[in-house]
Design a protein around this motif. Structure first.
Motif, PDB file in Angstrom:
ATOM      1  N   ARG A 217     101.441-116.450-103.845  1.00  0.00           N
ATOM      2  CA  ARG A 217     101.270-117.799-104.376  1.00  0.00           C
ATOM      3  C   ARG A 217     100.295-118.618-103.528  1.00  0.00           C
ATOM      4  N   GLY A 219      97.106-118.470-103.365  1.00  0.00           N
ATOM      5  CA  GLY A 219      95.981-118.948-104.165  1.00  0.00           C
ATOM      6  C   GLY A 219      96.343-120.147-105.008  1.00  0.00           C
ATOM      7  N   GLU A 220      97.507-120.093-105.618  1.00  0.00           N
ATOM      8  CA  GLU A 220      97.957-121.213-106.453  1.00  0.00           C
ATOM      9  C   GLU A 220      98.140-122.476-105.616  1.00  0.00           C
ATOM     10  N   LYS A 223      94.785-123.782-104.668  1.00  0.00           N
ATOM     11  CA  LYS A 223      94.170-124.352-105.868  1.00  0.00           C
ATOM     12  C   LYS A 223      94.735-125.734-106.159  1.00  0.00           C
ATOM     13  N   ASN A 224      96.060-125.868-106.071  1.00  0.00           N
ATOM     14  CA  ASN A 224      96.676-127.150-106.390  1.00  0.00           C
ATOM     15  C   ASN A 224      96.327-128.225-105.370  1.00  0.00           C
ATOM     16  N   MET A 242      89.927-124.703-100.118  1.00  0.00           N
ATOM     17  CA  MET A 242      89.780-123.329-100.597  1.00  0.00           C
ATOM     18  C   MET A 242      89.208-122.426 -99.509  1.00  0.00           C
ATOM     19  N   THR A 254      93.538-113.512-105.804  1.00  0.00           N
ATOM     20  CA  THR A 254      94.072-114.700-106.479  1.00  0.00           C
ATOM     21  C   THR A 254      93.428-115.972-105.919  1.00  0.00           C
ATOM     22  N   LEU A 255      93.043-115.933-104.647  1.00  0.00           N
ATOM     23  CA  LEU A 255      92.359-117.086-104.057  1.00  0.00           C
ATOM     24  C   LEU A 255      90.963-117.241-104.643  1.00  0.00           C
ATOM     25  N   GLN A 257      90.061-116.263-107.593  1.00  0.00           N
ATOM     26  CA  GLN A 257      90.277-116.771-108.948  1.00  0.00           C
ATOM     27  C   GLN A 257      90.517-118.282-108.912  1.00  0.00           C
ATOM     28  N   SER A 258      91.317-118.732-107.942  1.00  0.00           N
ATOM     29  CA  SER A 258      91.598-120.157-107.806  1.00  0.00           C
ATOM     30  C   SER A 258      90.329-120.928-107.435  1.00  0.00           C
ATOM     31  N   GLU A 259      89.507-120.336-106.569  1.00  0.00           N
ATOM     32  CA  GLU A 259      88.251-120.986-106.199  1.00  0.00           C
ATOM     33  C   GLU A 259      87.351-121.132-107.426  1.00  0.00           C
ATOM     34  N   ASN A 261      88.354-121.389-110.467  1.00  0.00           N
ATOM     35  CA  ASN A 261      88.931-122.450-111.300  1.00  0.00           C
ATOM     36  C   ASN A 261      88.579-123.837-110.784  1.00  0.00           C
TER      37      ASN A 261
END
Length: 415
Positions: A217, A219-220, A223-224, A242, A254-255, A257-259, A261
């Motif tokens: 989690r 990355g999430e 991201k948040n 990030m 996942t990080l 992907q979050s970056e 986003n």
């Protein structure tokens, strides 16, 4: 004379101690009977001389206080639950063996109440209760994570940022191993703790044991944090958040992907695409990545690239209905420019000829989209979006029988 005064003082102290002991015992009896208000009254009477009491009496006092404020554990105010929590902690410090069970009961009450609040969309209340649960035992970082999530839903961004920052400092990832096995009798896969799963396998009642590791989690969370900064207009801090997360978790896709986003949220779709393509090169068998690239390509106006990405996603996951729907939508998106051109034509012979050519193109657009919609409906017979779009196309093509059949299916689904 002095000796007499001392004797009287000692006698008075003994009387007070006896009375205090009785009030504490009476409080315990009231708790056992479920008379929690009465128990609180007895405890209030015993409190003034508590500092003079023996540790064993103090332990009972705080234990009964915790039990009185916890009550049944249902529909208890947050303030009372926190009072109960503090009392149980003090009882534990005084050596009470029952205090740990009390703390667990308070936590359960907080979590269950938070779940009820979530279901009623009372996100701020849920966040407070989950954070309180975390404060009771700071090893329960999952409660802190869900407290942050609820704060986001409540649009309480300052609180969410605080909680997410705590999680980041704790290096929380949420990664855990889950244990599964298939019930031979039902054929259903079930999740359980490792010891239970292993026992069930040995008994022969379960088969096909499998261990699975949940996704990080981190990355999430990063991201948040970044999204909150974007919400506040602090894009530099968003990117910095990030970069910090990536440095702490190298190789975490996942990080990345979050970056991606984050750049998407900032409106930098070219940077989003660049990062996504980098992720695809590292995880070329992930259909969701191709699907997301398709979404971005379409929004950037590159319809053919979007369709190609969706098709690649379908190669990897043939049951991905969203990809088929989006291919159909991308194909049908060509219709608007055709209709616009048709509407701009005049009545000349050349224009009439051009109109017929465009009408044929429009018909081909419909026919190109229909197979994708048909496959969606076959895989998901209750997909009203696909059924309704097919109905409209059939009406446009003049295939009224097919259109009416689709209309009937929608009516049946909406009963």
């Amino acid at each position: 004379m002095k000796t007499n005064l001392l004797s009287v003082a000692l006698s008075f102290a003994s009387i007070v101690a006896i009375a205090q002991k009785k009030e504490i015992k009476d409080a315990g009896k009231a708790v056992e009977k479920g008379n929690y208000s009465e128990a609180k009254s007895f405890l209030d009477q015993a409190k003034p001389m508590l500092s003079e009491a023996k540790d064993s009496y103090k332990a009972d006092f705080y234990l009964f206080k915790g039990q009185a404020y916890l009550g049944t554990g249902e529909n208890i105010a947050l303030e009372d639950l926190m009072t109960a929590s503090e009392a149980f902690k003090q009882a534990q410090e005084m050596g009470s063996a029952e205090a740990a069970d009390g703390l667990a009961a308070v936590t359960n009450s907080l979590v269950q109440s938070a779940i009820n609040d979530q279901n009623e969309q009372k996100f701020e209340e849920a966040s407070k209760k989950l954070y309180a649960g975390y404060q009771i035992n700071t090893k329960d970082t999952l409660y802190l994570y869900f407290a942050a999530s609820n704060a986001i839903n409540a649009k309480n961004y300052d609180t969410a940022l605080d909680y997410y920052s705590q999680l980041k400092d704790l290096k929380y990832t949420g990664v855990e191993t889950q244990y599964f096995a298939v019930n031979k009798e039902t054929g259903e896969e079930e999740m359980m703790n490792k010891n239970q799963r292993d026992l069930m396998i040995k008994s022969g009642s379960y088969i096909k044991p499998e261990d699975r590791t949940t996704e990080s989690r981190a990355g999430e969370i990063a991201k948040n944090i970044a999204l909150i900064y974007i919400q506040e207009g602090k894009n530099d801090k968003a990117i910095e958040a990030m970069n910090d997360a990536k440095a702490a978790n190298p190789g975490d896709l996942t990080l990345l992907q979050s970056e991606a986003n984050i750049y998407y949220q900032m409106g930098d779709k070219a940077k989003y695409k660049e990062i996504m393509e980098d992720i695809v090169s590292k995880d070329a068998k992930n259909p969701t990545l191709y699907y997301n690239l398709g979404v971005t390509a379409y929004e950037m106006g590159d319809t053919q690239a979007a369709i190609d990405y969706y098709k690649k996603a379908l190669e990897l996951d043939p049951k991905m209905s969203e990809a088929r729907l989006n291919i159909a939508a991308a194909i049908l998106g060509k219709e608007s420019s055709i209709v616009e051109e048709m509407n701009g034509l005049g009545m000349s012979k050349a224009d009439t000829k051009k109109y017929d050519e465009l009408a044929a193109e429009r018909k081909q657009v419909y026919n190109d989209a229909l197979p994708y919609l048909a496959q969606v409906i076959e895989n998901d017979p209750e997909n009203k979006e696909a059924i309704r779009t097919s109905m409209n196309i059939y009406y446009q093509l003049g295939e009224n029988d097919k259109a009416e059949a689709m209309k009937a299916r929608i009516a049946e689904l909406e009963k």
